[in-house]
Design a protein around this motif. Structure first.
Motif, PDB file in Angstrom:
ATOM      1  N   VAL A   1     101.502  16.041  12.802  1.00  0.00           N
ATOM      2  CA  VAL A   1     100.128  15.596  12.586  1.00  0.00           C
ATOM      3  C   VAL A   1      99.884  14.266  13.294  1.00  0.00           C
ATOM      4  N   VAL A   2      98.613  14.013  13.594  1.00  0.00           N
ATOM      5  CA  VAL A   2      98.166  12.688  14.025  1.00  0.00           C
ATOM      6  C   VAL A   2      97.299  12.129  12.904  1.00  0.00           C
ATOM      7  N   LEU A   3      97.702  10.986  12.393  1.00  0.00           N
ATOM      8  CA  LEU A   3      96.936  10.299  11.355  1.00  0.00           C
ATOM      9  C   LEU A   3      96.087   9.227  12.014  1.00  0.00           C
ATOM     10  N   LYS A   4      94.769   9.335  11.875  1.00  0.00           N
ATOM     11  CA  LYS A   4      93.847   8.351  12.453  1.00  0.00           C
ATOM     12  C   LYS A   4      93.383   7.399  11.354  1.00  0.00           C
ATOM     13  N   LEU A   5      93.719   6.119  11.525  1.00  0.00           N
ATOM     14  CA  LEU A   5      93.321   5.089  10.576  1.00  0.00           C
ATOM     15  C   LEU A   5      92.333   4.147  11.254  1.00  0.00           C
ATOM     16  N   SER A   6      91.286   3.794  10.568  1.00  0.00           N
ATOM     17  CA  SER A   6      90.375   2.802  11.116  1.00  0.00           C
ATOM     18  C   SER A   6      90.969   1.421  10.902  1.00  0.00           C
ATOM     19  N   GLY A   7      90.582   0.483  11.744  1.00  0.00           N
ATOM     20  CA  GLY A   7      91.031  -0.882  11.535  1.00  0.00           C
ATOM     21  C   GLY A   7      90.532  -1.418  10.213  1.00  0.00           C
ATOM     22  N   GLU A   8      89.307  -1.023   9.850  1.00  0.00           N
ATOM     23  CA  GLU A   8      88.714  -1.481   8.584  1.00  0.00           C
ATOM     24  C   GLU A   8      89.565  -1.064   7.383  1.00  0.00           C
ATOM     25  N   ALA A   9      90.271   0.064   7.509  1.00  0.00           N
ATOM     26  CA  ALA A   9      91.116   0.531   6.411  1.00  0.00           C
ATOM     27  C   ALA A   9      92.195  -0.499   6.092  1.00  0.00           C
TER      28      ALA A   9
ATOM     29  N   ILE B   1      94.392  16.647  13.204  1.00  0.00           N
ATOM     30  CA  ILE B   1      94.144  15.209  13.130  1.00  0.00           C
ATOM     31  C   ILE B   1      93.658  14.910  11.723  1.00  0.00           C
ATOM     32  N   LEU B   2      94.383  14.055  11.023  1.00  0.00           N
ATOM     33  CA  LEU B   2      94.000  13.636   9.685  1.00  0.00           C
ATOM     34  C   LEU B   2      93.211  12.341   9.809  1.00  0.00           C
ATOM     35  N   MET B   3      91.918  12.400   9.538  1.00  0.00           N
ATOM     36  CA  MET B   3      91.062  11.230   9.681  1.00  0.00           C
ATOM     37  C   MET B   3      90.836  10.592   8.312  1.00  0.00           C
ATOM     38  N   ALA B   4      91.554   9.491   8.068  1.00  0.00           N
ATOM     39  CA  ALA B   4      91.451   8.801   6.788  1.00  0.00           C
ATOM     40  C   ALA B   4      90.318   7.782   6.856  1.00  0.00           C
TER      41      ALA B   4
END
Length: 248
Positions: free
Chosen positions: A12-20, A161-164
């Motif tokens: 998987v690709v985990l996408k984290l925002s900087g704001e997270a 893609i896991l978009m958190a």
């Protein structure tokens, strides 16, 4: 029969925002948030899932914001890429404290702090059970970290893609501002483009559509959600293929 806790995805690709990473501070890096994310990633790795991570840089710098105030867009974007490196190193440190073997690979060469991005090396790290964090975007201005996630997912042949995000799925309007916002259970890529739902930019969406990479958009605030997403539980909004719209 597969065990009940068998993961649905192998890579998987985990996408984290900087704001997270900023948490409630709104700016910078909250060590407690990085710690929490690292714990969740470790849980997934222990399931035998290969995890790559793409982190944004909006908690430190946004290239688009800089360019709207008169800064050269390319320069502003390069600054944003460097912000993602800072976040990636912070996440790597948090993972190391949990004894998770991690490598940071950057699209802009800086050998003193990270490896250069090399596709085959990244895949080899994943196969050995290491978490790979992709930093510095694509290495090019005018491309978002959403596009980076889509591109890297295609390159390493990730299954999803896991978009958190801050919210627990995709809504027809901002649920933080509209209490009557309707959450979608499933969407197609075309829906994202046509409805302008703001999940990711059009370049990233098109990349996912062309390479048939599904997205799972879910909330990061609930502990254990990354694990639930990998197990295939209904934790957010699924985007892929030519699905019919359904709302929850």
């Amino acid at each position: 029969m597969a065990p009940m806790d068998a993961p649905k995805y192998k890579r998987v690709v985990l996408k984290l925002s900087g704001e997270a990473l900023a948490g409630t501070m709104g700016y910078g890096i909250d060590p407690e948030v990085a710690y929490s994310i690292a714990v969740q990633i470790k849980e997934v790795v222990q399931l035998g899932v290969e995890v790559a991570v793409v982190v944004g840089g909006g908690n430190i710098w946004r290239g688009v914001a800089g360019s709207t105030k008169g800064m050269d867009r390319a320069t502003a974007d390069y600054m944003g890429m460097l912000a993602t490196v800072i976040n990636s190193l912070a996440l790597q440190d948090a993972l190391a404290k949990h004894e998770v073997d991690t490598r940071v690979q950057t699209a802009i060469e800086m050998r003193e702090v990270a490896e250069p991005y090399i596709r085959r090396r990244a895949i080899r790290h994943l196969e050995k059970g290491r978490v790979v964090i992709f930093a510095a975007g694509t290495g090019n201005p005018y491309f978002s970290t959403d596009t980076t996630a889509a591109l890297r997912a295609a390159e390493i042949e990730a299954e999803v893609i896991l978009m958190a995000k801050r919210v627990d799925g995709v809504y027809d309007s901002d649920p933080l501002k509209n209490e009557n916002a309707i959450k979608f259970g499933q969407l197609s890529y075309i829906d994202l483009l046509n409805k302008g739902l703001g999940v990711m930019d059009s370049t990233a969406t098109s990349l996912c559509m062309d390479n048939r990479i599904p997205l799972l958009v879910f909330g990061l605030n609930e502990p254990g959600n990354i694990n639930r997403a990998v197990l295939g539980e209904n934790v957010g909004t699924y985007v892929g293929g030519d699905l019919n719209d359904t709302s929850v």
